[in-house]
Enzyme design. Structure first.
Site, PDB file in Angstrom:
ATOM      1  N   SER A  21     -15.048 -34.331  63.033  1.00  0.00           N
ATOM      2  CA  SER A  21     -15.559 -35.392  62.161  1.00  0.00           C
ATOM      3  C   SER A  21     -15.333 -36.777  62.762  1.00  0.00           C
ATOM      4  O   SER A  21     -16.218 -37.646  62.743  1.00  0.00           O
ATOM      5  CB  SER A  21     -14.890 -35.314  60.781  1.00  0.00           C
ATOM      6  OG  SER A  21     -15.233 -34.127  60.115  1.00  0.00           O
ATOM      7  N   ARG A 120     -30.928 -25.883  56.274  1.00  0.00           N
ATOM      8  CA  ARG A 120     -29.937 -26.644  55.518  1.00  0.00           C
ATOM      9  C   ARG A 120     -30.606 -27.813  54.805  1.00  0.00           C
ATOM     10  O   ARG A 120     -31.288 -28.630  55.430  1.00  0.00           O
ATOM     11  CB  ARG A 120     -28.816 -27.129  56.441  1.00  0.00           C
ATOM     12  CG  ARG A 120     -28.065 -25.977  57.093  1.00  0.00           C
ATOM     13  CD  ARG A 120     -26.948 -26.440  57.992  1.00  0.00           C
ATOM     14  NE  ARG A 120     -25.861 -27.031  57.232  1.00  0.00           N
ATOM     15  CZ  ARG A 120     -24.738 -27.476  57.789  1.00  0.00           C
ATOM     16  NH1 ARG A 120     -24.573 -27.402  59.098  1.00  0.00           N
ATOM     17  NH2 ARG A 120     -23.792 -27.998  57.046  1.00  0.00           N
ATOM     18  N   ASP A 314     -14.061 -26.869  54.667  1.00  0.00           N
ATOM     19  CA  ASP A 314     -14.348 -26.177  55.921  1.00  0.00           C
ATOM     20  C   ASP A 314     -13.342 -25.086  56.244  1.00  0.00           C
ATOM     21  O   ASP A 314     -13.618 -24.209  57.081  1.00  0.00           O
ATOM     22  CB  ASP A 314     -14.397 -27.175  57.075  1.00  0.00           C
ATOM     23  CG  ASP A 314     -15.626 -28.065  57.011  1.00  0.00           C
ATOM     24  OD1 ASP A 314     -16.652 -27.627  56.464  1.00  0.00           O
ATOM     25  OD2 ASP A 314     -15.561 -29.203  57.512  1.00  0.00           O
TER      26      ASP A 314
END
Length: 430
Positions: A21, A120, A314
């Protein structure tokens, strides 16, 4: 590929790859800032490479020196129209966040990805960006990639309550808000607090943002300056070794320089609640990192829900495996976000673990897992999802009879290229 089974214990010290990230965001901020940005500890995975290549295609000079990169930023106005559509590979983060940047640029652009990314939904960013004046559209009413973004628009501020707890949506809108008029102030209200890497990095690059609880205010017309960024290890990658260290008998693993930003440490809270032994040492408050030492532990079930979910979304696939080795029942709720990841992770995780003999039931927004259960060998397809592939490899260590096999292991390259090398290192150290 064949997976290692019947482990007698995992022992050793690792430094996991850089936080994915933060790696994505460091490239983005470095590219839209003015001047040089130096990044240490960048993740050299396929998803991050997709982000680098996208900005190179927009005229940004990025030099790689192993895990260190330098970025020559020229501000938002320095970005140039890419000569062809931007390939985001498998990276949902790249697609959503870069869309927020491109929404305010004076040129047309298109973002596409692989078969998994093409399924997605991007409507969660497209709808609020359209409210800001952006012209963005994908396929079907869910705005599936490819996404087409038209330039020559003037973005304006919005007052927007996020319908989902998503750091990706929040970040896309922050990037868009930076491009509004100097007198504009965008207000975002989070459903639940999510990872705050974008907010922290914005301040690091000299930007302004005001945060009060779940309320975020972003002034427009900001100019950012290049910085030096040090990226800690990714706790999402460390999670696989944390779980392995807890459930494989006779294990003790030391994980150095792991990011422990409070918006990401939900897995550590869950492990503590379940009775797991994880100790933090050498904490670095400046870089939000620490060394984590994990040992084999007796575990009990727990409930994971509510505001905890965004802090470990996650990690839920590997937490599901952890729960199969805990006494009693573990319930995961409020995690419907799992259904729109690289795969429908609720379905894929439950199917995989059921095939291995686990007592696990899918629900609309999570799973119910009853332990402790022995696991047996099965054939696993990663389904293009890096976290499913790594979870299968850790689960295989608990198998005492039969051969585990995995196809689609190349998906792991997106976030942890050295995963199997590190696994062999720990498994051979006993």
């Amino acid at each position: 590929m064949k997976l290692e089974t019947k482990s007698q214990g995992l022992r050793g010290t690792l430094k996991v790859p850089g936080d994915k990230s933060i790696s994505h965001r460091s490239i983005m901020f470095g590219s839209i800032a003015h001047g040089k940005t130096e990044v240490e500890g960048i993740l050299q995975g396929e998803d991050v490479i997709s982000t680098m290549n996208a900005f190179r295609a927009m005229g940004v000079q990025i030099q790689e020196h192993g895990s260190r990169i330098t970025i020559e930023g020229k501000g938002f106005s320095g970005l140039k129209a890419p000569k062809k559509a931007l390939d985001m590979g498998n990276s949902g983060t790249s697609t959503r966040l870069i869309s927020g940047i491109l929404a305010g640029r004076p040129f047309d652009s298109e973002l596409f990805g692989d078969a998994s990314l093409s399924k997605r939904p991007m409507d969660r960013i497209a709808k609020p960006l359209r409210l800001m004046g952006a012209k963005i559209a994908g396929e079907t009413d869910r705005d599936l990639p490819p996404l087409k973004i038209s330039g020559n628009v003037m973005l304006h501020e919005i007052d927007y309550k996020l319908p989902v707890a998503s750091a990706q949506v929040k970040s896309a809108l922050i990037f868009a808000a930076l491009q509004t008029d100097k007198k504009a102030v965008t207000r975002l209200v989070e459903k639940e607090k999510t990872r705050d890497h974008t907010e922290e990095m914005l301040v690091q690059f000299g930007g302004q943002i005001a945060i009060s609880g779940k309320n975020i205010l972003i002034p427009g017309g900001q100019k950012l300056q290049g910085q030096k960024v040090l990226i800690p290890g990714d706790i999402s990658s460390a999670a696989f070794w944390l779980v392995a260290g807890l459930v494989v008998p006779n294990s003790e693993i030391e994980l150095r320089n792991v990011g422990v930003n409070v918006t990401r440490t939900g897995i550590l809270d869950v492990i503590e609640e379940m009775g797991g032994q994880v100790v933090r040492i050498h904490e670095d408050e400046t870089n939000h990192s620490a060394t984590l030492v994990v040992r084999t532990s007796a575990l009990v079930g727990t409930e994971i829900s509510g505001e905890l979910i965004p802090r470990l979304i996650d990690e839920l696939p590997i937490i599901a495996l952890l729960a199969t080795q805990a006494a009693g029942e573990t319930i995961i709720r409020d995690a419907e976000e799992l259904r729109v990841k690289e795969t429908d992770r609720i379905s894929v995780v439950t199917h995989l673990l059921q095939n291995m003999g686990a007592e696990i039931t899918p629900t609309s927004d999570g799973m119910i897992i009853r332990g402790k259960t022995p696991l047996h060998a099965t054939h696993v397809d990663a389904c293009g999802d890096h976290r499913i592939g790594m979870m299968a490899a850790i689960a295989a260590l608990l198998v005492q009879e039969g051969q585990m096999s995995l196809v689609g292991e190349e998906a792991i390259q997106t976030s942890y290229p050295s995963f199997f090398d590190d696994l062999r290192l720990l498994n051979s150290s006993n």
